[in-house]
Design a protein around this motif. Structure first.
Motif: not given
Length: 354
Positions: A304, A307-308
Motif C-alpha cells: 500500500e 502504491a501511495d
C-alpha cells in the motif's frame, strides 16, 4: 545472452513492440503479442533486471532486515512477508541484523545503494537508520519493534498486555517472588514487556523489585546468565517471566543445571511460542504471537505504501494469546508457601528432553 532485439527479429516486430508486450501493455494487437511471447519463450529470454531497475529507479526487490535469524520467531513471520510479496510481484532478500546496529546499518546502506523497492525492518534500536530510508523515499515498514522519533507504518503485537497476562497467571498460580528477564533497554519490545510485568505485580498489590529484574540480550546464553544471576540473590525468586523464546530456553537450562524443579518449586512463562513448547517435559507456558499474520500485515502495508507514498503512516497492533502448560501449573503445596513458607530449591530438575 538473448536481447530484446533478438526477440524482435524472431517475432518480426520492432523492439518497442517487444518492450510493450513484455511490460504488459494492452495496446498491442493480440496476434502480434502472442508471437512476441512465443519468441521470448523459444529464445529463453530473461529481462535485464539491472537495466529495468535503472529505468524504474527501483528494483522489484524488498529487503527484510530481521534482528536475529537464529530465532524461530522470525521463520513464520518472513513466510508471511514472502507470500504477500510474491502475490504483488516482488521478491524478498533476507538480511540478518544479528542484534548488531553496525551490521544493520550496512544492510540499510545496501538497500539504499541497490534501490530496493521497499524495506521491512525489525530494528535493533537506532532510529537514524530508518530515517535514512525515509529521507531517501524508500517505502519502509517497521515490524515487531516500534522505532523512536520517526513515523513509519508499523506492525506490533500487544506486548504490554501479553506480559501482564503472563505475570498475572504466575501470581494466580501461587508464586510469591516473580522475576523478569527482559531484553536490552534500547528495544521497545523489551520495555513494553517489562511494563506489563510491572503492571501485573502492581495490580496484585506487589512491588516490582529491581533485584528481581534482569536485562539480557534476547539470546539463549543471555537468558541462562540472567537466571543464574537471579538464583544467586539473597532471596531468590520462585518464578520468572522471560520476555522472549530464546531467553526462556536459557532460563530453563539454568534451572535444570542447578537441580531446580519446574513447575515445583519454580514456575516459568515465556514470550513467543516455541514450535516444540508442548513437547518438552515440563511443557512450557508461553505468550504466543501471530507471527505469520505479523509478516502478512507488514507486507500488505508495504504494498500500500509503494502504491501511495503520500498516505499517512499507520500502526497495526495484533493480539497475543497466553498458552498455559505445565511449567506454570498451580499446586496445593505452593499455595501453602504463598501463605508464608520460604520456597525450597532442592527438588529434582525438570528436563528439556521430549
Amino acid at each position: 545472452m538473448t536481447t530484446i532485439y533478438d526477440v524482435a527479429r524472431r517475432a518480426g516486430v520492432s523492439p518497442a513492440t517487444v518492450s510493450r508486450v513484455l511490460n504488459g501493455r494492452a495496446s498491442v494487437d493480440p496476434e502480434m503479442a502472442a508471437r512476441v511471447r512465443q519468441a521470448a519463450q523459444d529464445l529463453d529470454y530473461r529481462p535485464n533486471a539491472v537495466a529495468r531497475s535503472l529505468r524504474r529507479s527501483r528494483t522489484s526487490l524488498w529487503a527484510v532486515i530481521i534482528s536475529d535469524i537464529g530465532n524461530p520467531f522470525f521463520t513464520s513471520m518472513v513466510r508471511g512477508v514472502e507470500d504477500v510479496a510474491q502475490e504483488a510481484g516482488f521478491s524478498v532478500v533476507l538480511c540478518n541484523g544479528d542484534e548488531d546496529p553496525e551490521k544493520e546499518a550496512r544492510y540499510v546502506a545496501a538497500a539504499l545503494a541497490e534501490r530496493m523497492a521497499g524495506v521491512i525492518i525489525s530494528s535493533s534500536g537506532k532510529p537514524a537508520l530508518i530515517s535514512r530510508l525515509v529521507q531517501a523515499r524508500i517505502p519502509v515498514v517497521a515490524i515487531d519493534r516500534q522505532p523512536r522519533g520517526v513515523e513509519v507504518d508499523t506492525v506490533l503485537v500487544d506486548n504490554t498486555h501479553g506480559a501482564e497476562q503472563a505475570t498475572a497467571h504466575l501470581v494466580d498460580s501461587g508464586y510469591r517472588r516473580i522475576a523478569c528477564i527482559t531484553g536490552p533497554r534500547r528495544i521497545s519490545t523489551a520495555m513494553q514487556r517489562l511494563r506489563g510485568y510491572q503492571r501485573a505485580l502492581k495490580a496484585s498489590g506487589r512491588q516490582a523489585l529491581e533485584d528481581l529484574i534482569r536485562y539480557a540480550d534476547f539470546r539463549e546464553e543471555g537468558g541462562y546468565r540472567a537466571m543464574a544471576s537471579l538464583l544467586e540473590t539473597a532471596e531468590p525468586p520462585d518464578a520468572v517471566f522471560a520476555a522472549n523464546n530464546l531467553m526462556t530456553v536459557g532460563a530453563v537450562e539454568c534451572l535444570v543445571d542447578n537441580g531446580i524443579g519446574v513447575p515445583d518449586p519454580f514456575g516459568i512463562v515465556g514470550f513467543d511460542d516455541i514450535p516444540w513448547a508442548h513437547l518438552v517435559r515440563p511443557s512450557l507456558s508461553t505468550v504466543a504471537q501471530p507471527t505469520y499474520d505479523l509478516g502478512r500485515t507488514a507486507a500488505t502495508l508495504l504494498v500500500e505504501r509503494i502504491a501511495d507514498p503520500a498516505k499517512a503512516p499507520s500502526t497495526v497492533v495484533l493480539h497475543t494469546e497466553l498458552r498455559i502448560r505445565e511449567s506454570s501449573a498451580p499446586s496445593a503445596g505452593r499455595r501453602g508457601r504463598a501463605a508464608g513458607r520460604t520456597p525450597s530449591h532442592g527438588t529434582a530438575a525438570g528436563s528439556l528432553r521430549s
